[in-house]
Design a protein around this motif. Structure first.
Motif, PDB file in Angstrom:
ATOM      1  N   LEU A 140       6.393 -21.937  10.270  1.00 14.96           N
ATOM      2  CA  LEU A 140       5.303 -22.903  10.081  1.00 14.96           C
ATOM      3  C   LEU A 140       4.065 -22.197   9.534  1.00 14.96           C
ATOM      4  CD1 LEU A 140       5.278 -25.394  13.102  1.00 14.96           C
ATOM      5  CD2 LEU A 140       5.429 -25.969  10.717  1.00 14.96           C
TER       6      LEU A 140
ATOM      7  N   LEU B 218       8.775 -28.324   5.803  1.00 14.47           N
ATOM      8  CA  LEU B 218       7.825 -28.690   6.858  1.00 14.47           C
ATOM      9  C   LEU B 218       8.296 -29.944   7.597  1.00 14.47           C
ATOM     10  CD1 LEU B 218       4.930 -28.383   8.182  1.00 14.47           C
ATOM     11  CD2 LEU B 218       4.151 -29.980   6.450  1.00 14.47           C
ATOM     12  N   TYR B 219       8.736 -30.939   6.841  1.00 16.54           N
ATOM     13  CA  TYR B 219       9.187 -32.197   7.456  1.00 16.54           C
ATOM     14  C   TYR B 219      10.393 -31.955   8.371  1.00 16.54           C
ATOM     15  CZ  TYR B 219       6.257 -34.379   3.818  1.00 16.54           C
ATOM     16  OH  TYR B 219       5.214 -34.742   3.009  1.00 16.54           O
TER      17      TYR B 219
ATOM     18  N   LEU C  12       9.081 -30.069  11.587  1.00 14.26           N
ATOM     19  CA  LEU C  12       8.322 -30.950  12.485  1.00 14.26           C
ATOM     20  C   LEU C  12       9.231 -32.014  13.102  1.00 14.26           C
ATOM     21  CD1 LEU C  12       4.874 -31.490  10.703  1.00 14.26           C
ATOM     22  CD2 LEU C  12       5.467 -29.863  12.474  1.00 14.26           C
TER      23      LEU C  12
ATOM     24  N   GLN D  36      10.979 -30.435  15.915  1.00 15.69           N
ATOM     25  CA  GLN D  36      10.043 -30.229  17.036  1.00 15.69           C
ATOM     26  C   GLN D  36       9.766 -31.522  17.785  1.00 15.69           C
ATOM     27  OE1 GLN D  36       6.196 -28.603  16.138  1.00 15.69           O
ATOM     28  NE2 GLN D  36       6.996 -26.562  15.739  1.00 15.69           N
ATOM     29  N   LYS D  37       9.573 -32.596  17.031  1.00 15.70           N
ATOM     30  CA  LYS D  37       9.154 -33.877  17.633  1.00 15.70           C
ATOM     31  C   LYS D  37      10.329 -34.824  17.886  1.00 15.70           C
ATOM     32  CE  LYS D  37       5.089 -32.407  17.667  1.00 15.70           C
ATOM     33  NZ  LYS D  37       4.578 -31.947  18.940  1.00 15.70           N
ATOM     34  N   LYS D  38      11.522 -34.313  17.712  1.00 15.88           N
ATOM     35  CA  LYS D  38      12.755 -35.075  17.965  1.00 15.88           C
ATOM     36  C   LYS D  38      12.778 -36.395  17.189  1.00 15.88           C
ATOM     37  CE  LYS D  38      13.868 -33.082  22.424  1.00 15.88           C
ATOM     38  NZ  LYS D  38      12.790 -32.094  22.557  1.00 15.88           N
ATOM     39  N   THR D  39      12.557 -36.280  15.901  1.00 20.63           N
ATOM     40  CA  THR D  39      12.621 -37.453  15.028  1.00 20.63           C
ATOM     41  C   THR D  39      13.298 -37.031  13.717  1.00 20.63           C
ATOM     42  OG1 THR D  39      11.312 -39.233  14.053  1.00 20.63           O
ATOM     43  CG2 THR D  39      10.255 -37.083  14.123  1.00 20.63           C
TER      44      THR D  39
ATOM     45  N   VAL E 235      10.811 -39.831   8.793  1.00 20.21           N
ATOM     46  CA  VAL E 235       9.669 -40.369   9.556  1.00 20.21           C
ATOM     47  C   VAL E 235       8.447 -39.477   9.332  1.00 20.21           C
ATOM     48  CG1 VAL E 235       8.768 -40.745  11.898  1.00 20.21           C
ATOM     49  CG2 VAL E 235      11.044 -41.562  11.310  1.00 20.21           C
ATOM     50  N   VAL E 236       8.642 -38.166   9.409  1.00 18.53           N
ATOM     51  CA  VAL E 236       7.529 -37.222   9.206  1.00 18.53           C
ATOM     52  C   VAL E 236       6.979 -37.374   7.778  1.00 18.53           C
ATOM     53  CG1 VAL E 236       6.803 -34.803   9.327  1.00 18.53           C
ATOM     54  CG2 VAL E 236       8.593 -35.613  10.850  1.00 18.53           C
TER      55      VAL E 236
ATOM     56  N   ARG F 186       4.910 -40.518   7.516  1.00 17.12           N
ATOM     57  CA  ARG F 186       3.618 -40.369   8.210  1.00 17.12           C
ATOM     58  C   ARG F 186       2.683 -39.511   7.355  1.00 17.12           C
ATOM     59  NH1 ARG F 186       3.037 -44.443  11.126  1.00 17.12           N
ATOM     60  NH2 ARG F 186       1.163 -43.505  11.943  1.00 17.12           N
ATOM     61  N   ASN F 187       3.244 -38.483   6.714  1.00 22.78           N
ATOM     62  CA  ASN F 187       2.411 -37.617   5.870  1.00 22.78           C
ATOM     63  C   ASN F 187       1.953 -38.373   4.625  1.00 22.78           C
ATOM     64  OD1 ASN F 187       1.116 -35.120   5.435  1.00 22.78           O
ATOM     65  ND2 ASN F 187       2.654 -34.571   3.924  1.00 22.78           N
TER      66      ASN F 187
ATOM     67  N   ARG G 183      -0.876 -40.466   5.591  1.00 21.66           N
ATOM     68  CA  ARG G 183      -2.043 -39.607   5.790  1.00 21.66           C
ATOM     69  C   ARG G 183      -2.648 -39.238   4.428  1.00 21.66           C
ATOM     70  NH1 ARG G 183      -2.620 -34.495   5.671  1.00 21.66           N
ATOM     71  NH2 ARG G 183      -4.243 -33.539   6.905  1.00 21.66           N
TER      72      ARG G 183
END
Lengths: 130, 83
Positions: free
Chosen positions: A29, A87-88, A91, A94-97, A101-102, A105-106, A109
């Motif tokens: 990361l 990165l997606y 993450l 890490q976030k269990k998705t 989805v990441v 969300r990005n 953003r």
């Protein structure tokens, strides 16, 4: 007694493995962050020039296909998107998705943070200036 | 007395039926279906956690953005000020 020692060894091994995995993730990361930092000013400049823009898929894209003939644009778009995909995935793990989805969300953003005049690709595939 | 027997024979079952009907019509059942809010909650929770992580990761953008917008003024390019 032997069973207990084996059990303890297995548990310690698992803890060490998990620890090293999380450390590796943190390290990658940080590495990715460094790459994004290095490219940031170029990405901003190309966005200001109207050469590239953000998409709903959380990726960068050339506003016109012919802009990809420019080595600078092509290199930035490809390397940035490759790092974003990494990165997606990290993450998401890490976030269990899911990476999708990441990415969404990005994208959300990036759309909200986009400066005035920057190009944003809408859901229908058309580019719109903010 | 003779008239009384048929009267009883028909009235009592009729009353019972009437009472039965009244009892069933008055009593109503409320079928409450369980409301499941868990998936929405979980999705929102994931989105919030992902947003937070993304904000933390890209926090450097705020810093660099100000540097891009306000480039450092070159000392040599500064106009001379006479006192």
């Amino acid at each position: 007694m032997i069973h207990t020692i084996r059990l303890i060894t297995v548990c310690v091994g698992m803890i060490v493995m998990l620890g090293s995995l999380s450390l590796a993730s943190a390290a990658s990361l940080e590495g990715l962050k460094g790459n994004f930092k290095k490219r940031f000013s170029t990405v901003v400049a190309l966005k200001k020039d109207g050469k590239i823009g953000e998409t709903k898929a959380g990726a960068l894209e050339a506003v016109k296909p012919e802009y990809m003939k420019d080595n600078r644009v092509r290199s930035i778009v490809n390397t940035e998107n490759a790092d974003r995909r990494k990165l997606y995935a990290l993450l998401a793990k890490q976030k269990k998705t899911t990476p999708q989805v990441v990415a969404q969300r990005n994208a959300r953003r990036n759309f909200s943070k986009a400066a005035k005049g920057e190009y944003l690709k809408q859901g229908d595939g058309n580019w719109k200036r903010k | 007395m003779i008239n009384c027997i048929p009267f009883r024979c028909t009235t009592i079952p009729a009353l019972c039926t009437l009472l039965g009907l009244l009892a069933t019509s008055c009593g109503h059942t409320v079928d409450v279906k369980p409301i499941r809010v868990e998936p929405i909650h979980v999705t929102m929770d994931v989105n919030i956690r992902v947003d937070k992580e993304l904000d933390q990761f890209f926090a450097f953008e705020e810093e660099l953005q100000s540097e891009v917008e306000e480039p450092a003024v070159d000392e040599a390019a500064k106009p001379e000020t006479s006192s």
